[in-house]
Design an enzyme around this catalytic site. Structure first.
Site, PDB file in Angstrom:
ATOM      1  N   GLU A 430      -4.749  32.050  -2.927  1.00  0.00           N
ATOM      2  CA  GLU A 430      -5.240  33.321  -3.484  1.00  0.00           C
ATOM      3  C   GLU A 430      -4.666  33.581  -4.867  1.00  0.00           C
ATOM      4  O   GLU A 430      -4.222  34.701  -5.165  1.00  0.00           O
ATOM      5  CB  GLU A 430      -4.899  34.474  -2.540  1.00  0.00           C
ATOM      6  CG  GLU A 430      -5.568  34.336  -1.193  1.00  0.00           C
ATOM      7  CD  GLU A 430      -5.392  35.554  -0.286  1.00  0.00           C
ATOM      8  OE1 GLU A 430      -4.649  36.472  -0.649  1.00  0.00           O
ATOM      9  OE2 GLU A 430      -6.006  35.560   0.793  1.00  0.00           O
ATOM     10  N   GLU A 506      -7.557  30.382   5.732  1.00  0.00           N
ATOM     11  CA  GLU A 506      -6.738  31.460   6.301  1.00  0.00           C
ATOM     12  C   GLU A 506      -7.686  32.384   7.052  1.00  0.00           C
ATOM     13  O   GLU A 506      -8.696  32.818   6.491  1.00  0.00           O
ATOM     14  CB  GLU A 506      -6.035  32.191   5.157  1.00  0.00           C
ATOM     15  CG  GLU A 506      -4.825  32.962   5.608  1.00  0.00           C
ATOM     16  CD  GLU A 506      -4.017  33.476   4.424  1.00  0.00           C
ATOM     17  OE1 GLU A 506      -3.606  32.671   3.571  1.00  0.00           O
ATOM     18  OE2 GLU A 506      -3.822  34.690   4.360  1.00  0.00           O
TER      19      GLU A 506
HETATM   20  C1  GAL Z   1      -3.549  36.808   2.662  1.00  0.00           C
HETATM   21  C2  GAL Z   1      -2.398  36.052   2.013  1.00  0.00           C
HETATM   22  C3  GAL Z   1      -1.249  35.910   2.958  1.00  0.00           C
HETATM   23  C4  GAL Z   1      -0.953  37.211   3.617  1.00  0.00           C
HETATM   24  C5  GAL Z   1      -2.174  37.667   4.346  1.00  0.00           C
HETATM   25  C6  GAL Z   1      -1.996  38.930   5.136  1.00  0.00           C
HETATM   26  O1  GAL Z   1      -4.409  37.336   1.752  1.00  0.00           O
HETATM   27  O2  GAL Z   1      -2.809  34.804   1.606  1.00  0.00           O
HETATM   28  O3  GAL Z   1      -0.118  35.452   2.267  1.00  0.00           O
HETATM   29  O4  GAL Z   1      -0.582  38.117   2.638  1.00  0.00           O
HETATM   30  O5  GAL Z   1      -3.177  37.898   3.403  1.00  0.00           O
HETATM   31  O6  GAL Z   1      -3.207  39.318   5.709  1.00  0.00           O
END
Ligand code: GAL
Length: 814
Positions: A430, A506
């Site tokens: 991100e 993710e």
């Molecule tokens: C994502 C990020 C992670 C964590 C997660 C929490 O956007 O890559 O590191 O912050 O959100 O939902």
């Protein structure tokens, strides 16, 4: 063929006479500096000097995390920020973002070592597997080098600074500044430090690269590249199978530009996979003339990987989808100090869930974790950065990007590329550089570095700005386009990107607290409650994220989605969303397992689809709802079966079947109208014909009566490092677990072990982990018992007021 003595008696006698006197050739010695460290926080400019008096400093062992002992403090690294990647525009006070633990400041470590066989023909390297952060290294009063990124592995050639055969004094300065992280980074020498002593004629550090370019049932071609300087060298490589049998060997003198290359055939290869993690061992021997000068042992796996629009991701020719989780590097109550038994326990828990892949979010994994993934069978997505040149946090990696990004990637790849578990690299997560044309160039530049260092694996970036990366061409650059959340954009991104497949790099970011249930039961985003907990009905998520079921639908229905990495396998310190602004929340709610490693309900939801070997049948919530009599208290069942019947106190509440009515109905069995009455809730799973095949019960418990202890292992190694994780629960007079108990407990360890830490998984608890007392959370907690260097019995005794005490025996063996 094992080594054989096959000489005649006469010859043997002659040889033994000859061999009795000469010393074996010196190859290399690796001294891992674990003990004898002195540590102090604060500024000590004179600590670089040999004569510095550190006698009053704390004695510590390394790996060490200076911040994990707390105390938790709201003021530490309080950040008044708008987290733009979470869609915020207005700056608000964020407490607990980095765990509220004292990681900021300068810290110094000193140690001494001697190299008894040092002479002018030796080379000495000082290797750090991670130092948090901005390490500056001094040897015998002189600065030998520095690094910046706290997650990198790095080494210095310190041959010129060695004090002959006399004592050497090592001093390491570490500096952590505030606003440098989005989570708890830890502090200190949290991974191993070692001294490598070798000959001038020796293998270059991390120069060995073993690949398996062609594999058939009959044979595999193993390609070995390595480097060594000096002339007249010969490389002999022997390959051994898992039982120690030599399967083949090869000898080569061709040595150009310091490089050797061998092509070795292994017949009838055993392939590496998560289901069958077969490992071969290569022993590389370097001869100068006939003298053995260096020897290294390198495990490797024979396996093929492929990513294609037709077959998605395939391992050894078989298409499969990643059933993965993202993991932060901290290990809960022991912080970031790396520990093999803590890592092994995590992997055991994940294995049972059916998980087959790990993403190291958002930085370099420990070498110990990779070793374990090779051995236990997990595929690995090894990530490097959370920031490139554009900041996410003021003092983040953006400060070092220009000078260090290439060096950090080179070290990551060279140090780890022989691990068969690694199937993909990630150059970022991100990154705000997703915006703008500079970012596209950076993405390409970084990816090219990975390709140069390792042409065998693809590179991804976890992308959240999906529209932006579709427009800019950023997403098209990546070998593997990875989407973080944004399930509504998968289809569009797939159509738009040229790769023909998509990874859920993710997913989910569903939040819950173990054993805590909230009513009414409803799907909600960023839901908060006065007790700062999230509901374990698994229906609460973040504004940018989604529920597990949303991902399951994509994984199941879209052949071009190549798998997912759930955020996260375990809770971690810091980032207490949705309570970033609520003190005392100080650790995450995202975990499938809590910070103590205890499974939340969600564990069984993932298990019900990922573990295809064993049945899953799990009921939630608990059934202790005094005061809710007659009120609607929905019951969910996470199961590998398709349907089940629920009974409350013997009365049927009907059959539920998985259906496509809603996403949740597809993956969970839900009885939404159950009215609470104390007693026994029983679920009976049914097969396709409606016959009962399995059952589970949850009962209303009486008052806490007795403590029950269960250790994850019966024996540990007497090495002063191994840990046993003991789960402590409280049960009533009839042995029924008390799911709401919050008793304060005390811990005592007798025999050849010590109390290391405790953790109850409550994200709002401010009790220090290292003190031998803690409150139960939802009826449970975990105590970590550590071995000493003496073998023998260890007993953990747990007591609490008005409770029958609990005891467990652990054997510590050599
Ligand atoms: C994502 C990020 C992670 C964590 C997660 C929490 O956007 O890559 O590191 O912050 O959100 O939902």
């Amino acid at each position: 063929m094992k080594l054989k003595s096959c000489l005649t008696t006469v010859l043997l006698a002659f040889i033994s006479l000859q061999c009795a006197t000469p010393e074996p050739d010196f190859t290399r010695e690796v001294i891992t500096l674990k003990k004898g460290w002195k540590f102090n926080k604060g500024q000590h400019p004179n600590a670089t000097k040999i004569a510095f008096d550190d006698s009053k400093w704390e004695d510590v062992t390394v790996p060490h995390d200076w911040a994990i002992y707390g105390p938790f403090d709201k003021e530490i690294d309080k950040q008044i920020v708008a987290i733009t990647q979470n869609g915020e525009n207005i700056a608000t006070e964020k407490t607990g973002r980095t765990g509220a633990l004292p990681y900021i400041g300068e810290g110094w470590y000193r140690n001494e070592f001697t190299i008894e066989n040092f002479d002018d023909n030796k080379k000495v390297l000082l290797l750090f597997e991670g130092a948090m952060s901005e390490p500056e290294v001094f040897l015998n009063g002189e600065k030998v080098g520095e690094w910046k990124y706290g997650y990198s592995y790095f080494y210095f050639d310190v041959s010129a600074y060695i004090n002959g055969k006399a004592k050497n004094t090592l001093a390491v300065k570490l500096t952590n500044v505030g606003k440098s992280s989005r989570w708890y980074p830890g502090a200190g020498l949290y991974r191993n430090v070692s001294v490598i002593v070798k000959n001038k004629e020796s293998f270059e550090q991390w120069s060995t690269f073993i690949t398996t370019p062609s594999i058939t049932l009959d044979k595999a071609e193993v390609n070995i590249k390595t480097k060594a300087s000096e002339k007249n060298l010969k490389l002999v490589t022997e390959i051994y199978d898992v039982d120690g049998n030599k399967v083949t060997s090869n000898e080569t003198k061709a040595h150009t530009n310091n490089a050797f290359e061998q092509h070795i055939e292994v017949s009838k290869p055993q392939l590496w996979s998560p289901e069958s993690p077969y490992l071969y061992t290569a022993i590389l021997k370097l001869y100068h003339g006939n003298v053995l000068k260096d020897e290294i042992t390198q495990r490797f796996g024979i396996r093929s990987i492929d990513y294609s629009p037709d077959t998605g991701f395939s391992l050894n020719g078989k298409t499969r989808k990643f059933k993965g989780v993202c993991l932060h590097h901290d290990l809960g109550p022991i912080g970031t100090a790396v520990n093999t038994s803590a890592l092994r326990r995590q992997l055991k828990i994940l294995k049972d869930m059916g998980c087959d892949a790990i993403r190291s979010a958002h930085n370099m994994p420990s070498l110990e974790q990779l070793e374990l993934c090779d051995e236990m069978g997990f595929m690995f997505l090894a990530e490097s950065f959370d920031e490139w040149k554009k900041p996410k946090v003021e003092n983040g990696y953006n400060r070092f990007f220009d000078a260090y990004a290439e060096k950090d990637i080179v070290n990551l790849v060279r140090a780890t590329r022989n691990h068969p578990s690694i199937v993909m690299w990630s150059s970022g997560n991100e990154v705000p550089d997703q915006w703008g044309s500079e970012g596209v160039k950076r993405a390409k530049w970084l990816q090219d570095i990975f390709h140069r260092e390792d042409p065998t694996r693809p590179v991804t970036v976890g992308m959240d700005q999906v529209k932006a990366v579709m427009e800019s061409g950023f997403g098209a650059v990546m070998d593997v386009p990875g989407l973080n959340y944004r399930v509504h954009l998968y289809e569009e991104a797939y159509q738009h990107f040229p790769q023909g497949f998509l990874l859920g790099s993710e997913t989910a970011s569903t939040v819950s607290s173990r054993g805590i249930y909230k009513f009414p039961v409803e799907i909600a985003s960023m839901k908060t409650y006065p007790d700062f907990q999230s509901s374990s009905y698994d229906l609460e998520y973040c504004s940018w994220s989604n529920l597990p079921d949303d991902d399951f639908v994509l994984q199941d229905d879209k052949p071009w989605v190549i798998g997912e990495f759930v955020w996260t396998g375990f809770d971690y310190l810091g980032e207490p969303t949705p309570y970033d602004e609520a003190w005392p929340s100080r650790s995450s709610y995202f975990g499938i397992n809590d910070l103590a490693g205890l499974p939340k309900d969600r564990y069984y939801l993932y298990r019900s689809r990922w573990n295809t070997e064993d049945e899953t049948l799990h009921i939630l919530p608990h059934w202790n709802w005094e005061g809710r009599e007659g009120e609607t208290t929905p019951v969910f069942v996470y199961t590998s079966y398709n349907s089940a019947e629920l009974f409350l106190n013997g009365k049927s509440l009907g059959i539920q079947k998985k259906s496509k009515k809603t996403k949740q109905n597809r993956y969970r069995l839900m009885w939404m109208d159950v009215e609470y009455e104390p007693g026994t809730l029983k679920v009976v799973a049914l097969d396709e014909k409606g016959n009962p095949v399995a059952e589970k019960e949850v009962k209303t418990a009486g008052k806490p009566y007795k403590l029950v202890l269960e250790s994850d292992v019966k024996t540990i190694k007497a090495n002063g490092e191994d840990l046993a994780f003991v789960t402590v629960s409280v049960v009533d007079k009839n042995g029924i677990p008390c799911p709401t108990a919050t008793n304060q407990l005390n811990f005592k360890v007798e025999g050849n072990g010590t109390f290391r830490a405790a953790c109850n998984g409550d994200a709002t608890s401010l009790e220090p982990f290292h003190l031998p007392t803690m409150q139960l959370f939802s009826g449970k907690l975990v105590v970590l018992v550590q071995s000493t260097e003496e073998a023998g019995d260890i007993t953990l005794i747990v007591t609490g007021d008005h409770l029958e005490k609990g005891e467990v025996l652990i054997k510590s063996i050599l």
